[in-house]
Design a protein around this motif. Structure first.
Motif, PDB file in Angstrom:
ATOM      1  N   TRP C 203       0.815  -1.210   0.000  1.00 63.59           N
ATOM      2  CA  TRP C 203       0.000   0.000   0.000  1.00 63.59           C
ATOM      3  C   TRP C 203       0.846   1.256   0.000  1.00 63.59           C
ATOM      4  CZ3 TRP C 203      -4.414   0.346  -1.860  1.00 63.59           C
ATOM      5  CH2 TRP C 203      -5.362  -0.673  -1.711  1.00 63.59           C
ATOM      6  N   LYS C 206       1.344   1.640  -3.581  1.00 58.33           N
ATOM      7  CA  LYS C 206       0.135   1.743  -4.396  1.00 58.33           C
ATOM      8  C   LYS C 206      -0.666   2.985  -4.064  1.00 58.33           C
ATOM      9  CE  LYS C 206      -1.990  -2.198  -3.729  1.00 58.33           C
ATOM     10  NZ  LYS C 206      -3.042  -3.173  -3.977  1.00 58.33           N
ATOM     11  N   GLY C 207      -0.526   3.493  -2.826  1.00 52.78           N
ATOM     12  CA  GLY C 207      -1.449   4.521  -2.358  1.00 52.78           C
ATOM     13  C   GLY C 207      -0.989   5.931  -2.572  1.00 52.78           C
ATOM     14  N   HIS C 208       0.047   6.141  -3.386  1.00 50.11           N
ATOM     15  CA  HIS C 208       0.554   7.495  -3.644  1.00 50.11           C
ATOM     16  C   HIS C 208       1.056   8.169  -2.371  1.00 50.11           C
ATOM     17  CE1 HIS C 208      -1.181   6.852  -7.519  1.00 50.11           C
ATOM     18  NE2 HIS C 208      -2.390   6.749  -7.002  1.00 50.11           N
ATOM     19  N   LEU C 209       1.202   9.485  -2.435  1.00 49.52           N
ATOM     20  CA  LEU C 209       1.785  10.229  -1.312  1.00 49.52           C
ATOM     21  C   LEU C 209       0.967  10.158  -0.024  1.00 49.52           C
ATOM     22  CD1 LEU C 209       3.386  13.469  -2.727  1.00 49.52           C
ATOM     23  CD2 LEU C 209       4.480  11.580  -1.570  1.00 49.52           C
ATOM     24  N   ASN C 344      -5.487  14.346   5.454  1.00 48.38           N
ATOM     25  CA  ASN C 344      -4.981  13.201   4.706  1.00 48.38           C
ATOM     26  C   ASN C 344      -6.073  12.171   4.469  1.00 48.38           C
ATOM     27  OD1 ASN C 344      -2.761  11.861   3.540  1.00 48.38           O
ATOM     28  ND2 ASN C 344      -2.765  10.464   5.284  1.00 48.38           N
ATOM     29  N   ILE C 351      -9.422   9.945  -3.258  1.00 48.06           N
ATOM     30  CA  ILE C 351      -8.699   9.050  -4.189  1.00 48.06           C
ATOM     31  C   ILE C 351      -9.438   7.731  -4.313  1.00 48.06           C
ATOM     32  CG2 ILE C 351      -6.594   7.694  -4.457  1.00 48.06           C
ATOM     33  CD1 ILE C 351      -5.074   9.992  -3.247  1.00 48.06           C
ATOM     34  N   TRP C 356      -8.355   6.183  -8.051  1.00 49.78           N
ATOM     35  CA  TRP C 356      -7.067   6.562  -8.606  1.00 49.78           C
ATOM     36  C   TRP C 356      -5.921   5.700  -8.094  1.00 49.78           C
ATOM     37  CZ3 TRP C 356      -7.603  12.591  -8.129  1.00 49.78           C
ATOM     38  CH2 TRP C 356      -8.390  13.044  -9.212  1.00 49.78           C
ATOM     39  N   HIS C 357      -6.190   4.968  -6.994  1.00 49.54           N
ATOM     40  CA  HIS C 357      -5.113   4.099  -6.488  1.00 49.54           C
ATOM     41  C   HIS C 357      -5.034   2.849  -7.337  1.00 49.54           C
ATOM     42  CE1 HIS C 357      -7.940   1.231  -4.599  1.00 49.54           C
ATOM     43  NE2 HIS C 357      -8.682   2.298  -4.470  1.00 49.54           N
TER      44      HIS C 357
END
Lengths: 170, 160, 358
Positions: C203, C206-209, C344, C351, C356-357
């Motif tokens: 994750w 995969k989960g970006h920033l 966050n 997201i 988008w993930h």
């Protein structure tokens, strides 16, 4: 008697014992600890009923939140370490009288009620289902109480901020 | 908006300063052979032991190859010593041209009373005494702690 | 290759052939309990040795190196010393609570290990609220600390316990919110499901920033929850002697010490399960050959490698940063970590809704 029935009686006995000890102990910090153990026992009963989510919430909210708050307020009181004074006979009489009346009344109501085994299928208690039902606005949805509770919490938060806020001195 | 920017900047600066510290300790952790300064004393006392030059061990009075020292017996060090562990014994000596002069006879140093504060070194106008980095100073007899620092027959070094 | 599920199945079958079903269940409970206690105690021994070596190297020292080869026997010598010491209770303590506190703290930290998935097919209890259960149970631990501090009848202990209570109650929020970020993307609270959802990448990648940020917040809050430096105000040596366990000695102190390390293990296990894929090998979606090579590394190596990486982070923090003051500690949580984690979580929810993930 099946194993789960035995477990139920053990846990129930623990809950009741610690509940009684909560009321009868003369040291206030110990009362808080007994209350905590009693609440953990209730979480155990939820787990026996296969409602793990409710059990976890019971522990998070009551044990992690409320009992810690109670203990903090006990720490901040003046004579928390001393034994509480013994009860006056007059108070004792009224306490016993009221408790016995309440017990008799609830026992009467319970024995009057005609229990029948429920035929409704048990609800699906996965986290997903609970979450969806919580914000469901159709029948058996809980969005209205959910919103009412959130408004209550919001006003409590705003109130505590207003109380804690420092006004700038001119 | 400006305060929000300020807030985020604070967060990033905080992380940056934390990372600076973390980098240093990570460097120390990954270079143990180079950076560790612990001495494994009893084992390496004859081999790899490294005592820093400026470690204040004991007071000595250095003599040059002609057995000459720089002490003029002015007793400033004796007065500077807070514990009275220095005793300068001097004698009057007459030189060839009839001048009387005070000359060092015994520079007595009681190591057992010394706290290694170094005030005698600071007080000395001639820089005659220094502190040596020796550290194995224990002896079996208390009398051995009282030392005479000037060697027998040593003389005052003439000024060039 | 024999998997752990084969071993557990073999144990189950051989027990079933000898005993009645109820006794099979009971004996399996006992076996699993003993196995977990053994694994955890071995882990703690390794961690104590590792902590002392890491501390030594970071402070330009050698660490323990006299007892046994490279000082490995030092931990056993220390434990042996603790076992031989008297568990002494001072005169005016509340004896019942004083003796109950270390047991409660230790029991709670062991309870949190129940839903952990150690390897494929090796999990004690795959409950559908696994992660929530761990956060719930670990919140009981603070009561044990409060109990210890109160019953010691000592102002240092009481101050340490109150600080610890305030600290754990507040840092639980941001730790919880950072886990919520992953749970929102993965859609399940069950430990097994969370691990299986990371089969094509962890994750944290995969989960970006947002997930990376959540991981950083989690490590900070986790360090605070186990009362380790730089958040060790509860036992700050220089101001409170030893905080809530000042009055404890012998194995009762040993229990608190053990608890600190088990809690570290638990925090590292949740962190590695939620963010770094648990026992799941490092997979990149699409690179099948690479994934195949990664599969050859045994799963427990991955799991323990990740755990020890997070533990190393925590030790690294401990031996680098100075201790925070109590007002700085609460400011960090309520003014920085909590608002940022709430923002966050909102970003993560956006997201997730937009898919988008990966």
């Amino acid at each position: 008697m099946s194993a789960s029935a035995i477990m139920f009686y053990i846990v129930g006995a623990l809950v009741l014992t610690f509940g009684i000890l909560t009321v009868f102990t003369r040291k206030i910090f110990r009362a808080a600890v007994y209350l905590l153990l009693s609440l953990i026992g209730i979480a155990g009963i939820y787990i026996l009923m296969d409602m793990q989510f409710v059990a976890a919430l019971q522990i998070v909210i009551y044990v992690g939140g409320i009992v810690v708050l109670i203990i903090f307020s006990i720490f901040l009181t003046h004579s928390a370490g001393e034994r509480l004074p013994s009860r006056l006979p007059k108070h004792l009489f009224w306490a016993v009288f009221l408790a016995a009346t309440g017990l008799l009344l609830s026992a009467h109501v319970i024995y009057q009620f005609n229990y029948v085994a429920s035929t409704i299928a048990p609800i699906e208690h996965s986290v997903k289902n609970i979450g969806e039902q919580l914000i469901d606005f159709r029948k058996y949805g809980y969005v209205f109480p959910f919103e009412v509770v959130s408004i209550l919490l919001l006003s409590a938060m705003i109130g505590s901020i207003v109380i804690a806020m420092k006004t700038k001195k001119q | 908006m400006k305060s929000l920017f300020q807030y985020l900047k604070e967060v990033f600066l905080g992380f940056y300063s934390l990372w600076t510290g973390l980098k240093l300790t990570l460097y120390y952790f990954t270079h143990p052979r180079k950076e560790i300064i612990t001495e494994q004393y009893p084992e390496n006392r004859t081999t790899t032991i490294n005592i820093p030059e400026r470690f204040a061990g004991e007071v000595i009075l250095p003599h040059d190859e002609n057995n000459k020292h720089k002490c003029t017996a002015c007793t400033l060090c004796e007065m500077a010593c807070p514990n009275g562990s220095i005793k300068i014994i001097s004698v009057q000596e007459e030189s060839e041209d009839g001048k009387k002069k005070r000359v060092l006879d015994k520079w007595i140093y009681n190591l057992g009373m010394c706290t290694f504060c170094g005030q005698c070194i600071d007080a000395c106008p001639q820089d005659a005494i220094i502190m040596k980095n020796s550290f194995e100073l224990s002896v079996y007899n208390r009398n051995d702690l009282v030392k005479t620092l000037n060697k027998p027959g040593s003389k005052l070094k003439e000024k060039e | 290759m024999i998997g752990f599920s084969d071993i557990t199945k073999w144990i189950h079958d051989s027990l079933s052939s000898a005993l009645s079903p109820g006794w099979v269940l009971a004996s399996e409970f006992v076996l699993a309990g003993i196995a977990v206690i053994l694994i955890v105690v071995v882990l703690v021994v390794v961690m104590i040795y590792m902590e002392r070596k890491v501390a030594g190297f970071m402070q330009l020292r050698l660490g323990p190196h006299r007892v046994g080869p490279w000082g490995t026997m030092q931990v056993f010598a220390d434990v042996f010393k603790l076992l031989l010491k008297e568990s002494f209770a001072p005169n005016s303590v509340d004896k019942f609570l004083f003796n109950l506190a270390p047991i409660l703290v230790l029991a709670v930290s062991f309870m949190a290990l129940a839903p952990i998935s150690w390897a494929p097919g090796l999990q004690l209890w795959d409950m559908n609220i696994g992660i929530l259960y761990i956060t719930a149970v670990s919140s009981i631990g603070v009561i044990g600390i409060l109990m210890a501090g109160w019953s010691s009848n000592n102002k240092y202990s009481l101050l340490g316990a109150m600080r610890s209570g305030a600290q754990i109650v507040s840092y639980e929020l941001s730790a919880g919110l950072s886990i919520v970020a992953v749970i929102a993307m993965c859609g399940s609270l069950s430990v097994h499901d969370i691990i299986m959802s990371q089969a094509d990448g962890w994750w944290i990648f995969k989960g970006h920033l947002p997930i990376l940020f959540a991981f950083i917040v989690y490590v900070i809050a986790g360090t605070a929850e186990v009362n380790r430096a730089p958040f060790d105000l509860a036992e700050a040596e220089s101001e409170l002697t030893a905080g809530y366990h000042t009055e404890y000695s012998g194995m009762q102190f040993g229990m608190f010490y053990l608890t600190e390390y088990i809690n570290m293990v638990v925090i590292a296990m949740i962190g590695s399960t939620v963010f770094l894929g648990g026992w799941m090998p490092f997979h990149i979606y699409g690179f099948d050959a690479f994934n195949g090579v990664m599969d050859y590394i045994p799963s427990f190596v991955w799991f323990f490698g990740k755990i020890f990486m997070i533990i190393f982070f925590m030790m690294w923090f401990r031996w680098t940063f100075p201790r925070l003051r109590i007002d700085q500690l609460l400011k960090l949580e309520w003014k920085y970590l909590l608002p940022l984690s709430i923002v966050n979580v909102v970003i993560v929810a956006f997201i997730t809704v937009m898919k988008w993930h990966f």
